[in-house]
Design an enzyme around this catalytic site. Structure first.
Site, PDB file in Angstrom:
ATOM      1  N   GLY A 246       0.677  -1.257   0.032  1.00 22.23           N
ATOM      2  CA  GLY A 246       0.102  -0.102  -0.222  1.00 22.23           C
ATOM      3  C   GLY A 246       0.545   1.302   0.001  1.00 22.23           C
ATOM      4  O   GLY A 246       0.188   2.351  -0.151  1.00 22.23           O
ATOM      5  N   GLU A 284       3.926  -6.647   1.510  1.00 28.76           N
ATOM      6  CA  GLU A 284       3.493  -7.050   0.275  1.00 28.76           C
ATOM      7  C   GLU A 284       3.609  -5.846  -0.713  1.00 28.76           C
ATOM      8  O   GLU A 284       2.507  -5.652  -1.105  1.00 28.76           O
ATOM      9  CB  GLU A 284       1.937  -7.607   0.378  1.00 28.76           C
ATOM     10  CG  GLU A 284       1.748  -8.880   1.297  1.00 28.76           C
ATOM     11  CD  GLU A 284       0.345  -8.938   1.449  1.00 28.76           C
ATOM     12  OE1 GLU A 284      -0.678  -8.398   0.912  1.00 28.76           O
ATOM     13  OE2 GLU A 284       0.053 -10.268   1.972  1.00 28.76           O
ATOM     14  N   PRO A 285       4.672  -5.308  -0.695  1.00 27.07           N
ATOM     15  CA  PRO A 285       4.666  -3.928  -1.532  1.00 27.07           C
ATOM     16  C   PRO A 285       4.530  -4.459  -3.031  1.00 27.07           C
ATOM     17  O   PRO A 285       5.199  -5.344  -3.581  1.00 27.07           O
ATOM     18  CB  PRO A 285       5.958  -3.370  -1.113  1.00 27.07           C
ATOM     19  CG  PRO A 285       6.695  -4.561  -0.928  1.00 27.07           C
ATOM     20  CD  PRO A 285       6.038  -5.460  -0.183  1.00 27.07           C
ATOM     21  N   TYR A 327      -9.300   5.474 -13.027  1.00 25.59           N
ATOM     22  CA  TYR A 327      -9.366   6.133 -11.796  1.00 25.59           C
ATOM     23  C   TYR A 327      -9.011   7.524 -11.957  1.00 25.59           C
ATOM     24  O   TYR A 327      -8.728   8.264 -10.890  1.00 25.59           O
ATOM     25  CB  TYR A 327      -7.989   5.523 -10.883  1.00 25.59           C
ATOM     26  CG  TYR A 327      -8.106   4.057 -10.937  1.00 25.59           C
ATOM     27  CD1 TYR A 327      -8.840   3.316 -10.121  1.00 25.59           C
ATOM     28  CD2 TYR A 327      -6.827   3.553 -11.282  1.00 25.59           C
ATOM     29  CE1 TYR A 327      -8.517   1.814 -10.041  1.00 25.59           C
ATOM     30  CE2 TYR A 327      -6.627   2.030 -11.373  1.00 25.59           C
ATOM     31  CZ  TYR A 327      -7.596   1.261 -10.582  1.00 25.59           C
ATOM     32  OH  TYR A 327      -7.344   0.015 -10.666  1.00 25.59           O
ATOM     33  N   CYS A 353     -11.924   3.242 -29.431  1.00 28.91           N
ATOM     34  CA  CYS A 353     -13.234   3.940 -29.715  1.00 28.91           C
ATOM     35  C   CYS A 353     -13.639   4.171 -28.474  1.00 28.91           C
ATOM     36  O   CYS A 353     -15.144   3.619 -28.228  1.00 28.91           O
ATOM     37  CB  CYS A 353     -13.947   2.921 -30.828  1.00 28.91           C
ATOM     38  SG  CYS A 353     -12.867   2.935 -32.166  1.00 28.91           S
ATOM     39  N   GLU A 354     -13.218   4.931 -27.556  1.00 28.06           N
ATOM     40  CA  GLU A 354     -14.122   5.403 -26.286  1.00 28.06           C
ATOM     41  C   GLU A 354     -13.577   6.801 -25.901  1.00 28.06           C
ATOM     42  O   GLU A 354     -12.418   7.046 -25.947  1.00 28.06           O
ATOM     43  CB  GLU A 354     -13.582   4.344 -25.232  1.00 28.06           C
ATOM     44  CG  GLU A 354     -13.901   2.925 -25.337  1.00 28.06           C
ATOM     45  CD  GLU A 354     -14.773   2.274 -24.249  1.00 28.06           C
ATOM     46  OE1 GLU A 354     -15.283   3.023 -23.577  1.00 28.06           O
ATOM     47  OE2 GLU A 354     -15.093   1.274 -24.270  1.00 28.06           O
TER      48      GLU A 354
HETATM   49  N1  LLP Z   1      -1.656  -7.002  -0.713  1.00 30.32           N
HETATM   50  C1  LLP Z   1      -2.909  -6.940  -1.123  1.00 30.32           C
HETATM   51  C2  LLP Z   1      -3.733  -8.061  -0.099  1.00 30.32           C
HETATM   52  C3  LLP Z   1      -3.269  -6.258  -2.075  1.00 30.32           C
HETATM   53  O1  LLP Z   1      -4.716  -6.222  -2.399  1.00 30.32           O
HETATM   54  C4  LLP Z   1      -2.427  -5.307  -2.701  1.00 30.32           C
HETATM   55  C5  LLP Z   1      -2.961  -4.392  -3.786  1.00 30.32           C
HETATM   56  C6  LLP Z   1      -1.185  -5.277  -2.316  1.00 30.32           C
HETATM   57  C7  LLP Z   1      -0.648  -6.317  -1.394  1.00 30.32           C
HETATM   58  C8  LLP Z   1      -0.111  -4.241  -2.965  1.00 30.32           C
HETATM   59  O2  LLP Z   1      -0.318  -3.320  -2.988  1.00 30.32           O
HETATM   60  P1  LLP Z   1       0.396  -1.991  -3.273  1.00 30.32           P
HETATM   61  O3  LLP Z   1       1.958  -2.056  -2.700  1.00 30.32           O
HETATM   62  O4  LLP Z   1       0.808  -2.085  -4.800  1.00 30.32           O
HETATM   63  O5  LLP Z   1      -0.127  -0.624  -3.176  1.00 30.32           O
HETATM   64  N2  LLP Z   1      -5.075  -1.246  -9.902  1.00 30.32           N
HETATM   65  C9  LLP Z   1      -4.736  -0.183  -8.782  1.00 30.32           C
HETATM   66  C10 LLP Z   1      -4.361  -0.782  -7.414  1.00 30.32           C
HETATM   67  C11 LLP Z   1      -4.979  -1.938  -7.062  1.00 30.32           C
HETATM   68  C12 LLP Z   1      -4.359  -2.483  -5.712  1.00 30.32           C
HETATM   69  C13 LLP Z   1      -4.836  -3.775  -5.366  1.00 30.32           C
HETATM   70  N3  LLP Z   1      -4.242  -4.299  -4.451  1.00 30.32           N
HETATM   71  C14 LLP Z   1      -4.066   0.971  -9.244  1.00 30.32           C
HETATM   72  O6  LLP Z   1      -3.463   0.846 -10.354  1.00 30.32           O
HETATM   73  O7  LLP Z   1      -3.866   1.825  -8.555  1.00 30.32           O
END
Ligand code: LLP
Length: 425
Positions: A246, A284-285, A327, A353-354
Site C-alpha cells: 500500500g 506485500e509492496p 481512476y 473507440c471510447e
Molecule cells: N496486498 C494486497 C492484499 C493487495 O490487495 C494489494 C493491492 C497489495 C498487497 C499491493 O499493494 P501496493 O503496494 O501495490 O499498493 N490497480 C490499482 C491498484 C490496486 C491494488 C490492489 N491491491 C491502481 O492501479 O492503482
C-alpha cells in the site's frame, strides 16, 4: 511543465530522455511502440531500500505480483531474496515458472480462492494462506485434510481504518469486501485451531493502495498488535504478521529521489507497534517497488483540433495503461526530445473507440509533432498487468534496461497470439 524525471530510471542526458544509459529513441527504433520500459537498477534499489528499512526485524518482502507479473521481474526479485504475494493460481504458477523452488516464500491472498487454487498452493507447499472468510477457512481445512497437509494460515483482518486514497483501492473499512471484522477474529482463530489440517500462525492486514499518509499504517498495526497479544493469551502460537502493501508513490509531485527516506518513514510507522511482538514480519509492496521504475513509451500518430480543443493521438491506448481511464489517475507525460518554444494545452489520447481513452486532459506540454515520442511515467505498476486486448489490440512488448543494456522480457503480441484459442475448434 517541469521535466521532472525518475532517476536512476528515466532522466534527460543531453536533452534526450534515457532509460538508465539507453536513449528512449533507440528503444523505440529497436523494439517499436507502444513499449513498456523498466529500469532494472531502479527496481533493485527500491527492493534494497525496503530490505534495509525493515532490517531491525526478521522479515520477508513478498513482492505483490499483481503490480507487474513479468517472469524476468519475478526472477530478478527472487534472486534478491524476495517472497511473493499472489492472489490467484495464475500468479502462483507465474512465480513457480520464474523462480523454481520458491513457493515456500509465497503468501496467497484474495477473497475468492477456489478449491483448485487451494490444491495448487497446498501441493506447492506455500508459506501462508491469508484467509478472508469463515467459509474459506472451512474449505481450506477440507482441501488440506484431503491432501494430508497442514496449511499455515493467517486471517486477514479488517481493522476499520480509513486511508486517503481512491475509493476503488481503499480496502480497510468495515463496508469493504476484504478481510474479517477484527472483532470477530478471535472466535475464528478458535475455530481454525480446532482443525487438525490448519495451523493458525499469523495475522494479516492490508488497508489499501497508493497511501501517502503514514498514520493509517500505524493505526492498523496497533490494532493488529492488540489482536496478536489477545490471541497469544488465548494460547495461539502467532509468530508472523503480514502488514500488507500500500505504500504510495508521488505521481504528481515530481521525482521521488529520496525513496529510501519514504520507506524509512513507512518503517517508522509500522515497526514501533510490531517490534515488541518478536514476530516475523511479512510485507506485500507492489507499486512502491516497480511503479516509478517503468514507463510506457509511445509515438504521436496524429494531431487534430476539434471544437477548439487540441488532441494528440498516440499509438498507446487505454488497453495498454488503463489507470487514467479507470481512476482518473495522473501520470506525468514527457517528450523524449522536448522542443523549445511555448507549450500547448492538449489532450493526449489513444486510438481506442471510447471517449474515456485518454492519458491526460488539458495538459500543458512542450509542443508535440506527429512522429514524436513521449514517455508516460510511473507506469511500472498496474500498467502491463492490467493491459487487455480491447479493440483486438496486441499487448505491448516489455523491455528491461540495465546500464547500457536493453533486453526484451516479453515479446509484442501478434494477431495470431490473440486468436489461437479460437482457431481449429
Ligand atoms: N496486498 C494486497 C492484499 C493487495 O490487495 C494489494 C493491492 C497489495 C498487497 C499491493 O499493494 P501496493 O503496494 O501495490 O499498493 N490497480 C490499482 C491498484 C490496486 C491494488 C490492489 N491491491 C491502481 O492501479 O492503482
Amino acid at each position: 511543465m517541469s521535466l521532472a524525471t525518475r532517476p536512476p530510471a528515466f532522466t534527460y542526458l543531453r536533452s534526450k530522455l534515457h532509460a538508465e544509459k539507453v536513449p528512449m529513441s533507440r528503444l523505440a527504433e529497436r523494439f517499436s511502440t507502444p513499449l513498456y520500459v523498466y529500469s532494472a537498477t531502479a527496481i533493485r534499489r527500491r527492493f534494497q531500500a525496503f530490505d534495509k528499512a525493515f532490517a531491525p526485524l526478521p522479515h520477508t518482502i513478498c513482492y505483490s505480483v499483481k503490480a507487474s507479473s513479468n517472469l524476468s521481474l519475478l526472477a530478478m526479485l527472487g534472486e534478491m531474496g524476495a517472497g511473493f504475494d499472489v492472489v490467484s493460481g495464475g500468479e502462483l504458477e507465474r512465480v513457480m515458472f520464474a523462480v523454481p523452488m520458491m513457493a515456500h516464500r509465497v503468501v496467497f491472498s484474495g477473497v475468492g480462492k477456489t478449491a483448485a487454487e487451494m490444491d495448487l498452493a497446498l501441493n506447492a507447499n506455500i508459506f501462508l494462506f491469508n484467509v478472508e472468510s469463515e467459509s474459506e477457512l472451512e474449505l481450506l481445512s477440507e482441501r488440506a485434510a484431503k491432501l494430508g497437509q497442514r496449511a499455515r494460515v493467517a486471517l486477514r483482518v479488517n481493522p476499520d481504518v480509513p486511508a486517503e486514497t481512491h475509493p476503488y483501492i481503499s480496502t480497510g473499512l468495515r463496508e469493504h469486501k476484504f478481510g474479517i471484522p477484527i472483532e470477530e477474529a478471535a472466535a475464528l482463530y478458535r475455530k481454525a485451531a480446532s482443525y487438525a489440517s490448519l495451523d493458525p500462525a499469523g495475522v494479516s492486514v492490508h488497508i489499501g493502495s497508493q497511501i501517502m499518509e503514514m498514520e493509517p499504517f500505524a493505526a492498523a498495526m496497533q490494532r493488529v498488535t492488540g489482536l496478536v497479544n489477545e490471541l497469544r493469551a488465548a494460547g495461539h502460537n502467532i509468530w508472523c504478521v503480514d502488514a500488507g502493501g500500500g505504500l504510495g508513490i508521488r505521481y504528481e509531485g515530481g521525482p521521488d529521489k529520496d525513496f529510501q527516506a519514504d520507506v524509512k518513514g513507512y518503517a517508522a510507522a509500522i515497526l514501533p507497534a510490531l517490534g515488541p511482538l518478536g514476530a516475523h514480519l511479512l510485507l506485500e509492496p507492489g507499486r512502491s517497488i516497480v511503479g516509478a521504475a517503468g514507463a510506457l513509451l509511445t509515438r504521436v500518430l496524429y494531431k487534430k483540433t476539434n471544437g477548439g480543443k487540441r488532441f494528440v493521438i498516440v499509438d498507446a491506448a487505454m488497453n495498454d495503461l488503463i489507470r487514467p481511464s479507470l481512476y482518473k489517475a495522473f501520470h506525468q507525460i514527457v517528450p523524449v526530445a522536448p522542443r523549445p518554444g511555448p507549450e500547448e494545452v492538449v489532450d493526449i489520447v489513444g486510438p481506442v473507440c471510447e471517449t474515456g481513452d485518454f492519458f491526460a486532459r488539458d495538459r500543458s506540454l512542450p509542443r508535440l509533432e506527429e512522429g514524436d515520442l513521449v514517455a508516460i511515467l510511473d507506469a511500472g505498476a498496474y500498467g502491463m498487468s492490467l493491459a487487455s486486448n480491447y479493440n483486438s489490440r496486441p499487448r505491448a512488448a516489455e523491455v528491461f534496461v540495465e546500464g547500457r543494456k536493453a533486453k526484451v522480457v516479453r515479446l509484442r503480441e501478434t494477431s495470431r497470439d490473440q486468436v489461437q484459442h479460437e482457431l481449429d475448434l
